[in-house]
Design an enzyme around this catalytic site. Structure first.
Site, mmCIF file in Angstrom:
data_model
loop_
_atom_site.group_PDB
_atom_site.id
_atom_site.type_symbol
_atom_site.label_atom_id
_atom_site.label_comp_id
_atom_site.label_asym_id
_atom_site.label_seq_id
_atom_site.Cartn_x
_atom_site.Cartn_y
_atom_site.Cartn_z
ATOM 1 N N ASP A 25 9.660 -6.754 -5.985
ATOM 2 C CA ASP A 25 9.223 -8.287 -6.052
ATOM 3 C C ASP A 25 8.227 -8.707 -5.330
ATOM 4 O O ASP A 25 7.950 -8.357 -4.112
ATOM 5 C CB ASP A 25 10.490 -9.046 -5.620
ATOM 6 C CG ASP A 25 10.574 -10.440 -6.523
ATOM 7 O OD1 ASP A 25 9.646 -10.687 -7.261
ATOM 8 O OD2 ASP A 25 11.743 -11.167 -6.192
ATOM 9 N N HIS A 42 -0.120 -8.230 -10.129
ATOM 10 C CA HIS A 42 0.589 -7.121 -10.761
ATOM 11 C C HIS A 42 -0.309 -5.963 -10.708
ATOM 12 O O HIS A 42 0.247 -4.625 -10.793
ATOM 13 C CB HIS A 42 1.018 -7.617 -12.308
ATOM 14 C CG HIS A 42 1.904 -8.500 -12.388
ATOM 15 N ND1 HIS A 42 3.227 -8.372 -11.581
ATOM 16 C CD2 HIS A 42 2.008 -9.773 -12.942
ATOM 17 C CE1 HIS A 42 3.871 -9.446 -11.861
ATOM 18 N NE2 HIS A 42 3.237 -10.175 -12.824
ATOM 19 N N LEU A 135 9.587 16.006 -9.165
ATOM 20 C CA LEU A 135 10.022 14.527 -8.456
ATOM 21 C C LEU A 135 10.206 13.635 -9.584
ATOM 22 O O LEU A 135 9.476 13.224 -10.538
ATOM 23 C CB LEU A 135 8.664 14.112 -7.767
ATOM 24 C CG LEU A 135 8.649 12.752 -7.239
ATOM 25 C CD1 LEU A 135 9.715 12.308 -6.380
ATOM 26 C CD2 LEU A 135 7.179 12.383 -6.814
HETATM 27 C C1 FPP Z 1 8.073 -8.933 -9.525
HETATM 28 O O1 FPP Z 1 7.186 -9.671 -9.029
HETATM 29 C C2 FPP Z 1 7.102 -7.770 -10.527
HETATM 30 C C3 FPP Z 1 7.385 -7.749 -11.768
HETATM 31 C C4 FPP Z 1 8.423 -8.547 -12.849
HETATM 32 C C5 FPP Z 1 6.596 -6.697 -12.507
HETATM 33 C C6 FPP Z 1 6.157 -5.448 -11.806
HETATM 34 C C7 FPP Z 1 5.143 -4.711 -12.382
HETATM 35 C C8 FPP Z 1 4.262 -4.092 -11.631
HETATM 36 C C9 FPP Z 1 4.532 -3.644 -10.178
HETATM 37 C C10 FPP Z 1 3.084 -3.563 -12.163
HETATM 38 C C11 FPP Z 1 3.383 -2.425 -13.442
HETATM 39 C C12 FPP Z 1 4.176 -1.454 -13.018
HETATM 40 C C13 FPP Z 1 4.149 0.005 -13.004
HETATM 41 C C14 FPP Z 1 5.107 0.865 -12.800
HETATM 42 C C15 FPP Z 1 2.869 0.765 -13.580
HETATM 43 P P1 FPP Z 1 6.924 -11.362 -9.219
HETATM 44 O O2 FPP Z 1 6.156 -11.194 -10.326
HETATM 45 O O3 FPP Z 1 8.344 -11.686 -9.942
HETATM 46 O O4 FPP Z 1 6.748 -12.020 -8.197
HETATM 47 P P2 FPP Z 1 7.177 -13.478 -7.602
HETATM 48 O O5 FPP Z 1 8.380 -13.361 -7.318
HETATM 49 O O6 FPP Z 1 6.268 -13.499 -6.457
HETATM 50 O O7 FPP Z 1 6.646 -14.354 -8.686
#
Ligand code: FPP
Length: 238
Positions: A25, A42, A135
Site C-alpha cells: 500500500d 504504481h 520460489l
Molecule cells: C495500493 O496502493 C496498491 C495497489 C492497489 C496496486 C499494487 C500494484 C503494484 C505494486 C504494481 C503492479 C504489481 C505487480 C505485481 C507487478 P494505493 O494506490 O492504494 O496507494 P495509496 O493508498 O497511497 O493511494
C-alpha cells in the site's frame, strides 16, 4: 563500561519464516508527494516489488504472496486500473522470459473469470511454465478473501461434501498449494487486512509500517525479519 550491543540481523531465514505476504500500500501517496500522477507510484511500486521478491528469495523465504489488485480496486479510475493491469501483464511476460534465471513458481490467487480468454490463457501459461521452480510467488489479482472462502464452500458442495473440516476448506482455497503465511506486512500506514488472506492469516504475525510501498527497502525488510524472530508464536498454547 558498557558497550552497545550490535543489533542482530537474521542472515537467512529458516522454516519458521517460510511465507511472507505483503499488502503493497502507498503507491498513490508516494507519487502525490512527488507531484506525479498515481500511475507513477504504481510503476515504482512494481519496480520495488521485483526488488523485494529478489531480496526475500535471497534471504531464503520460500513463499511470497503480494496483494496486487483486489475485487474492490475496479472502482478506481479506468486509467489507473489500466496502468496496473499493464504492469501486471508486463511482469508476467518478464517472469516467463526469465523463468529459469529467477526460479519463480507463479500462482495467481483470485477469480480469473473476470478476465478475457487471452489474459486467462497468459496467466495459465505462466503458471504452467513455472511449475517446477522452487520460489513460490502468489499474486493476488481480482482477489477478495471473503469471496475466496465462499468459492471454497461452493467447490466443496460441488464435490458432494456434506461435512467439512478445516483441512477441506484450506484445500479448496486459492492457496491450497502452499502453507499459510507466517508474517503479513502492510506498508502505507493503515492498520487493517482489507479482505486479504482472512482464513490463512489465523496464526500469522503482523507488521505494519508507515513506509510507502515503493520505499520499502532491504534495511527495513531486515528489521521486519528481526522483529518476527523476536516474537513468540504460541498458536494458542503456552
Ligand atoms: C495500493 O496502493 C496498491 C495497489 C492497489 C496496486 C499494487 C500494484 C503494484 C505494486 C504494481 C503492479 C504489481 C505487480 C505485481 C507487478 P494505493 O494506490 O492504494 O496507494 P495509496 O493508498 O497511497 O493511494
Amino acid at each position: 563500561m558498557f558497550f552497545k550491543k550490535k543489533k542482530q540481523t537474521v542472515a537467512t531465514v529458516d522454516e519458521r519464516l517460510k511465507h511472507i505476504a505483503f499488502i503493497m500500500d502507498g503507491n498513490g501517496r508516494w507519487a502525490k508527494k512527488r507531484s506525479m500522477p498515481r500511475e507513477f507510484g504504481h510503476v515504482n511500486g512494481a519496480k520495488n516489488f521485483k526488488k523485494v521478491i529478489r531480496y526475500c528469495g535471497d534471504k531464503g523465504v520460500k513463499i511470497i504472496t503480494v496483494y496486487a489488485f483486489s475485487t474492490e480496486n475496479w472502482k478506481r479510475p479506468k486509467n489507473e486500473v489500466d496502468a496496473i493491469m499493464k504492469l501486471l501483464s508486463d511482469y508476467i511476460d518478464d517472469a516467463v522470459a526469465m523463468v529459469d534465471e529467477n526460479n519463480i513458481q507463479l500462482h495467481f490467487l483470485g477469480d480469473m473469470s473476470i478476465f478475457p480468454p487471452e489474459t486467462r490463457a497468459k496467466i495459465a501459461n505462466a503458471e504452467e511454465v513455472s511449475k517446477d521452480k522452487t520460489l513460490i510467488l502468489n499474486i493476488a489479482l481480482n482477489y477478495g478473501a471473503r469471496a475466496e472462502i465462499a468459492h471454497a464452500c461452493e467447490v466443496l458442495i460441488n464435490n458432494g461434501k456434506t461435512a467439512v473440516t478445516e483441512e477441506d476448506v484450506s484445500s479448496a482455497l486459492y492457496t491450497a498449494h502452499c502453507d499459510d503465511p507466517d508474517l503479513i506486512v502492510r506498508t502505507g500506514g493503515d492498520l487493517r487486512l482489507s479482505n486479504f488472506l482472512l482464513w490463512q492469516a489465523a496464526y500469522a504475525e503482523f507488521y505494519f509500517t508507515d513506509t510507502l510501498w515503493p520505499d520499502l527497502d532491504e534495511r527495513e525488510i531486515d528489521k521486519i525479519i528481526d522483529e518476527f524472530y523476536s516474537r513468540k508464536r504460541r498458536y494458542g498454547g503456552l
